[in-house]
Enzyme design. Sequence first.
Site, PDB file in Angstrom:
ATOM      1  N   ARG A  47       0.839  -1.208   0.000  1.00 60.54           N
ATOM      2  CA  ARG A  47       0.000   0.000   0.000  1.00 60.54           C
ATOM      3  C   ARG A  47       0.871   1.253   0.000  1.00 60.54           C
ATOM      4  NH1 ARG A  47      -1.846   2.309   4.385  1.00 60.54           N
ATOM      5  NH2 ARG A  47      -2.194   0.377   5.542  1.00 60.54           N
ATOM      6  N   TYR A  99     -16.863  15.931 -16.696  1.00 55.76           N
ATOM      7  CA  TYR A  99     -17.222  14.556 -16.376  1.00 55.76           C
ATOM      8  C   TYR A  99     -18.205  14.551 -15.199  1.00 55.76           C
ATOM      9  CZ  TYR A  99     -16.858   9.744 -14.924  1.00 55.76           C
ATOM     10  OH  TYR A  99     -17.161   8.466 -14.565  1.00 55.76           O
ATOM     11  N   ASP A 171      -7.800  18.086 -16.005  1.00 52.50           N
ATOM     12  CA  ASP A 171      -8.221  16.703 -16.288  1.00 52.50           C
ATOM     13  C   ASP A 171      -7.887  16.469 -17.764  1.00 52.50           C
ATOM     14  OD1 ASP A 171      -9.534  14.370 -17.013  1.00 52.50           O
ATOM     15  OD2 ASP A 171     -11.296  14.754 -15.766  1.00 52.50           O
ATOM     16  N   LYS A 196      -9.010   5.096 -19.497  1.00 47.78           N
ATOM     17  CA  LYS A 196      -9.384   5.437 -20.872  1.00 47.78           C
ATOM     18  C   LYS A 196      -8.189   5.211 -21.818  1.00 47.78           C
ATOM     19  CE  LYS A 196     -13.045   6.582 -18.545  1.00 47.78           C
ATOM     20  NZ  LYS A 196     -13.357   7.919 -18.104  1.00 47.78           N
TER      21      LYS A 196
HETATM   22  C1  LIG Z   1     -13.825   8.493 -16.992  1.00 44.46           C
HETATM   23  C2  LIG Z   1     -13.420   9.865 -16.622  1.00 44.46           C
HETATM   24  C3  LIG Z   1     -13.110  10.185 -15.295  1.00 44.46           C
HETATM   25  C4  LIG Z   1     -13.259   9.194 -14.147  1.00 44.46           C
HETATM   26  O1  LIG Z   1     -12.361   8.138 -14.207  1.00 44.46           O
HETATM   27  P1  LIG Z   1     -12.648   6.657 -13.608  1.00 44.46           P
HETATM   28  O2  LIG Z   1     -11.409   5.939 -13.974  1.00 44.46           O
HETATM   29  O3  LIG Z   1     -13.890   6.153 -14.275  1.00 44.46           O
HETATM   30  O4  LIG Z   1     -12.831   6.807 -12.145  1.00 44.46           O
HETATM   31  C5  LIG Z   1     -12.697  11.478 -15.025  1.00 44.46           C
HETATM   32  N1  LIG Z   1     -12.613  12.409 -16.003  1.00 44.46           N
HETATM   33  C6  LIG Z   1     -12.917  12.128 -17.282  1.00 44.46           C
HETATM   34  C7  LIG Z   1     -12.810  13.206 -18.305  1.00 44.46           C
HETATM   35  C8  LIG Z   1     -13.334  10.855 -17.644  1.00 44.46           C
HETATM   36  O5  LIG Z   1     -13.648  10.599 -18.925  1.00 44.46           O
END
Ligand SMILES: *Cc1c(COP(=O)(O)O)cnc(C)c1O
Length: 375
Positions: A47, A99, A171, A196
Amino acid sequence: MKFETRSIHAGEREDPGTGSVISPVYPSTIFRHEDDESRSAEFVYTRAANPNRSNLETLVASLENGKNAAAFSSGMAATAAVFQSLEPGDHVIVSDDLYHGTRVLLNDIMKRWKLDTSYVDTTDPDNIIKAANTKTRLVWIETPTNPMLHITDIKKVCELAREQYWMVCVDNTWASPVLQNPLNLGADLVMHSATKYLSGHSDILAGVVITKEESEFFARIRSIQVGGGAVPSSFDCWLLQRSIKTLQYRMRGHCENAGRIAEFLKGHPVIEDVFYPGLPSHPGHDIAKKQMNGFGGMVSFMVKGSGDDAMRITSSADLIANATSLGGVESLWEQRVRSEPEGTQVSPRLIRLSVGLEHPDDLIADIDKALSRHS
Ligand SMILES: *Cc1c(COP(=O)(O)O)cnc(C)c1O
């Protein structure tokens, strides 16, 4: 070294015992205490630190030209760590199209933490100034945004934030580090949902935060990672490192295919509007051209008619799966409103398409067939 080279070699750790060129997976949660000087005490308990996780962190820090990175078990865990590193009473300014999970986190969870949030259209940076108050600490921008692909000028926002001593976190999930490096444009932090494009194969859930400097703020994020414990498994870290080796080449294909599909959609009679920053008609096109190395693999579009048309179209493709999420080699689309929480501003006629790496002719034929189901 160049991006392609770093994506293959940064953070790769040979195993001295076997001479393996590729790092092994270290599922062990425990590492012997050092009892002499022969071995570093970097690893004790997984961890706190794991070799695969630190390999991945070294890799993504390198790709974003950052000093350090912290990997989490999801993009939301990474996002939460940034907001939890602020103090109760602090104020954050956030892009209004973003998001939905980030909005839910801020509205439902961080509000109880007494974090105050203003949502503004950051495509006009003046709106940030107007929303600011003496407690403002952080500006959180998403660009391109999910799901409308709004583009914010990162450099401009960072310049005005620096004057006011606010931090900026971007982000960068939709652009990936191939297409956009916010730290080079003045941002302090970058967050990726590694689920993603970094994963690219729709089989890993993870997130990362990358920092420009080894700041006290980043030390807080690190302590939430280790103390909060929302860390990814060694195997997921290893898989991500494997995926990222081909990220540059995957992104080229996503951009190329999405550009062709956006052009096709734009001329289609049942479509009212196409949102893709690569189209010269997109209001953020010039800024995207300046701050991105490509326009990405995400295309949203509004169909004429009603939400039922969008629903019917998205369930009529053979190749493109009617599913949420993005960034995989396989194409996906959905009537976006189905994945948004109640009260969303998203139109029921909006379809969000994650363009994969299939041949664009096959994708266009599939889309054309599905669009023929429009009433
Ligand atoms: C999917 C996504 C997230 C969240 O990520 P997770 O891995 O699903 O927790 C945050 N920001 C954007 C732009 C996303 O497409």
